[in-house]
Scaffold this active site. Structure first.
Site, PDB file in Angstrom:
ATOM      1  N   GLY A 688      39.531  38.883  37.141  1.00  8.80           N
ATOM      2  CA  GLY A 688      39.109  39.553  38.357  1.00  8.80           C
ATOM      3  C   GLY A 688      37.885  40.414  38.111  1.00  8.80           C
ATOM      4  CB  CYS A 689      35.200  41.511  40.400  1.00 15.61           C
ATOM      5  SG  CYS A 689      36.239  41.912  41.833  1.00 15.61           S
TER       6      CYS A 689
END
Length: 871
Positions: A688-689
């Site tokens: 995930g970012c």
């Protein structure tokens, strides 16, 4: 095999100074005593201030780079550090940047000699006075009126620079008269223009010894006292000839020389490249004159002197990093070659070269025997006239590749770039080559850059290039695995020395890197963009050594409607070795894919059955699942079903969170997960970012955690996706910040799982479109300083092209559109047991699409950063 030449290497064509040993990093006051001129209390540098400046300079490079250059620059007398020529345009347009750079140098105890002109200002003043500037052969014709205006102007510009420096706390001394002696260049042709015949070195040395930066104008005087105008470039060159500095710097608005394609030339080695350059059609006008003049200058200076053409904003980077920032010009060295010992003029000198830096009580006897071996066997030696570098190659024979039998290079040899010259010659004459290196060799990263493949065996690395036949590579690897250096027999000098020094020890096979599609990689430590070893990153980038795929990869993108899908399409469009064959979006089916220019692609609405059948037929090399959480499972299972039926194994990369906690999938964060695992993987869970930036911001301190890190994260609204919601409603976000999922967010669990340490994560969304900022509070289990922590991060991420460790806290507005993570801040509380670190990331790039492409490159067999603009 190679002697331990502990050096740092300059990017590509540039190689620089010896790396500073740990014991020397403090740069003690004793360094000042080595200088050839006396110092006073006024100019002694406080080590605390010096350390702070070293830390600040580290924002343009690593702390090691900064310290090694300081060590080099302070090893000569102060006036021999650098001559810097400042053009008039720099004084007008970049005065603040120039003075800031000079303040840095002054604070760390470096005293460049500054000489300036004022050409553009003089032209304007003359035009305002109704005098048209006259030039002959590029030299200003100077009459009495012009000289009067020029003299007043030069004094004014000199005072402006001196006053600005004094305002910033830098003691500067104007040296405006009596610095250059001169005769008339040609009085009839150019009037009051001088040809420099002498330099007043004593005035310069006195200024520096009293703690002042000397600021000179390019005015000269005859023995009779007549003032003459001198071109500032000429004045700088004459200063350099008199002082013989390590560096001659020409500050330029353009920041360097540029080739025919408009690309900045990183380095020019004149001995090897001058004739070729001057024959090129694009080398003309000012570029041609500049190269010619610099060659004439360097021909009269010590070989260690170099010229840099650089923008004032990049002065620190040019002086204090391996990469530099402008154009570096040096003489370099031409190579000689011999194929017989009788061609060497001095065999004793050759023996001394072969034995230098080699350990062992029997080294001298071993070298004698090695020379006897060379008398009986064909070889070719490559070396420079001073024997600062020597390479010996044994030619290919039946059943054996050509072998680089020994290579020894001194510090001076690295400084003058002979290492690159040697390998250029080797590649011209030997289409394929094999050589071995100790695993702890500090130049290991440089050897990786020269090789196509490598294999590691307990303490040794074997490299090769140019071997195309897979069977030959396998045979070579097997031989090395079983026998180590001994496979090279008597041809390898280091092997002989080792045998003489100790009994053979049992050796075990370690990992290897080859040109196979998914090789297992050795755990080497390669530094960043300029190819030198740091020995601090346990999981270094593999770079182009991973490149083994010999055709473009066929990519299918499932779920191409969102922001991430669009970014990935743009990246694949610019990738030289990837092609989009299918894009699937239920909403856009039947429409033309925009932003992809390699071929026309029409959106499809692929079903799991379509995916299964395409996998059966082996049509796709990589499936990218760009779908929301909880949606991609049927498509993944379809790929698995197709694999079972056909045996074809494509790579699946899932951008959702569906498989990030599944140990059957490889977690795709190359900077923290062993790259060899990703290279071997066929199913990769893209991180995930938020999670990527948080992990990179915390990971180096995991062994030092004294409690739970707290991450306060703020994202632009693109992170909320394209489906309308309060979190991507700009009107709702204006003058607002929205917290959500303040406990138990999936990224909290993701980061905790990957780090093996619990963290607390509090996400928020704000009104900007893209970019994430983390403020991370980390309790420590012992007292640490900001400097120590930052060095820890620089060491851990050495060589990473998508992680940048900076001094100040990074900002969101500067990360948008960039493909990596910036980490900075490093504020430690007064107890020393809590640090606050900030990290920024573009959530659509390194937080999603760029990370996906990085994983695709690794798993598909391309260079790791291919198609990715690095930091």
């Amino acid at each position: 095999m190679y002697s331990a030449c502990a050096v740092a290497l300059r990017a590509g064509a540039r190689r620089v100074v010896r790396r500073v040993p740990k014991s020397a990093r403090a740069l003690p006051r004793a360094a000042a005593a080595r200088r050839q001129i006396s110092t006073t209390a006024a100019r002694s540098t406080d080590l605390t201030t010096r350390g702070m400046i070293v830390q600040t300079l580290s924002s343009v490079g690593s702390k090691r780079e900064v310290q090694q250059y300081l060590s080099l620059f302070t090893s000569v007398s102060s006036q021999r550090f650098a001559v810097i020529k400042v053009g008039g345009a720099i004084l007008t347009d970049y005065l603040d940047e120039l003075c800031a750079a000079l303040k840095f140098l002054y604070t760390v105890g470096l005293y460049p000699v500054i000489v300036h002109g004022a050409g553009p200002q003089l032209n304007r003043l003359l035009e305002d006075a109704g005098v048209e500037p006259q030039f002959e052969e590029g030299i200003r014709v100077t009459d009495a009126k012009t000289l009067r205006v020029a003299r007043d102007l030069f004094l004014q510009e000199n005072l402006k620079l001196v006053n600005k420096l004094e305002e910033m706390g830098v003691h500067a001394q104007p040296l405006t008269t009596g610095m250059f002696r001169a005769d008339y260049l040609n009085k009839e042709k150019w009037g009051l223009v001088g040809k420099v015949t002498g330099v007043n070195k004593q005035a310069i040395e006195t200024a520096i010894s009293n703690g002042y930066l000397p600021i000179l104008t390019s005015m000269a005087e005859t023995d009779d006292g007549q003032i003459l105008n001198v071109n500032a470039d000429v004045a700088a060159a004459e200063l350099a000839r008199a002082l013989e500095p390590l560096k001659v710097v020409y500050l330029s608005e353009k920041g360097g020389l540029f080739d025919a394609g408009g690309q900045k030339i990183s380095a020019i080695n004149l001995d090897e490249e001058y004739e070729h350059l001057m024959s090129q059609a694009w080398v003309k006008y000012g570029t041609r004159l500049k190269i010619k003049e610099i060659k004439e200058l360097l021909d009269t200076l010590p070989r260690t002197t170099s010229v840099a053409i650089i923008h004032p904003e990049e002065l620190q980077k040019e002086l204090f990093t391996d990469s530099g920032a402008g154009t570096l010009i040096r003489r370099g060295s031409k190579l000689q070659a011999s194929t017989s010992l009788s061609e060497f003029k001095d065999l004793e000198a050759l023996k001394s070269v072969l034995i230098r830096d080699r350990e062992g009580p029997d080294a001298k006897e071993t070298v004698e025997k090695y020379l006897d071996f060379l008398k009986e066997n064909p070889f070719k030696a490559y070396f420079d006239s001073s024997m600062n570098a020597l390479a010996i190659v044994l030619p290919a024979s039946e059943g054996r590749q050509a072998t680089l039998a020994t290579l020894t290079i001194t510090k001076s040899g690295w400084l003058t770039n002979i290492a690159d010259n040697i390998f250029t010659a080797l590649k011209k004459e030997h289409p394929s080559l094999v050589w071995t290196v100790k695993e702890d060799d500090e130049n290991l990263g440089w050897f990786f850059d020269k090789a196509d493949g490598s294999i590691t065996r307990q303490g040794d690395v074997m490299f090769w290039y140019g071997i195309e036949n897979g069977d030959e590579i396998v045979k070579l690897m097997k031989d090395f695995t079983e026998n180590g250096r001994a496979m090279l027999g008597n041809s390898n000098l280091e092997s002989r020395l080792r045998q003489a020094a100790s009994k053979p020890a049992a050796q075990q096979v370690r990992g290897y890197s080859t040109l196979a599609r998914r090789p297992a990689l050795p755990k080497f430590s390669i530094s960043n963009r300029r190819g030198y070893l740091t020995q601090t990153n346990p999981n270094p980038p593999v770079g182009k050594q991973n490149a083994s795929m010999d055709r473009p990869a066929r990519v299918a993108l499932i779920g191409a409607r969102g922001y991430t899908g669009q970014e990935l399409i743009r990246l694949i469009d610019s990738h030289p070795n990837m092609e989009l064959h299918h894009v699937s979006s239920r909403e856009l089916a039947g429409k033309k894919l925009e932003g992809y220019n390699k071929q026309e692609v029409i959106y499809e609405n692929l079903s799991p059955e379509d995916v299964r059948d395409m996998e059966k037929r082996g049509e796709i090399d990589c499936w990218v699942m760009a779908l929301p959480n909880g949606v991609c499972k049927p498509f993944v299972e379809a790929v698995w079903e197709g694999r079972k039926a056909s045996g074809h194994k494509s790579v699946i990369i899932d951008l959702s969170a569906d498989y990030r906690f599944d140990n059957k999938w490889t977690y795709g964060l190359p900077e923290l997960v062993q790259r060899s695992n990703i290279i071997q993987a066929t199913q990769i869970a893209n991180p995930g970012c938020y999670a990527t930036a948080a992990q990179l911001g915390i990971s180096p301190l995991v062994p030092h955690l004294g409690g739970m890190p707290h991450v306060f994260g703020v994202s632009g609204y693109s992170g909320a996706g394209t489906k309308p919601s309060p979190k991507n409603d700009v009107e709702n976000l204006t003058n607002n910040i929205i917290p959500y999922s303040l406990t138990g967010h999936i990224h909290e669990r993701e980061v905790s799982s990957q780090l093996g340490a619990e963290i607390a994560f509090m996400p928020h969304v704000a009104v900007w479109f893209r970019g994430i900022h983390h403020t991370i509070s980390i309790p420590l289990n012992k007292s640490m300083t900001s400097r120590d922590i930052r060095q820890l991060y620089q060491d851990r991420y050495a060589g990473e092209k998508l992680v940048k460790v900076v001094g100040e806290a990074p900002s969101v507005k500067n990360i948008g559109g960039k493909h990596g993570v910036e980490i900075g801040g490093f504020e430690v509380d007064k107890s020393g047991r809590r640090v606050v670190i900030c990290a920024t990331i573009d959530n659509l790039l390194k937080g999603a699409a760029t990370q996906c492409l990085q994983n695709m490159n690794l798993a598909l067999g391309y260079a790791e950063y291919e198609g990715i603009p690095t930091m």
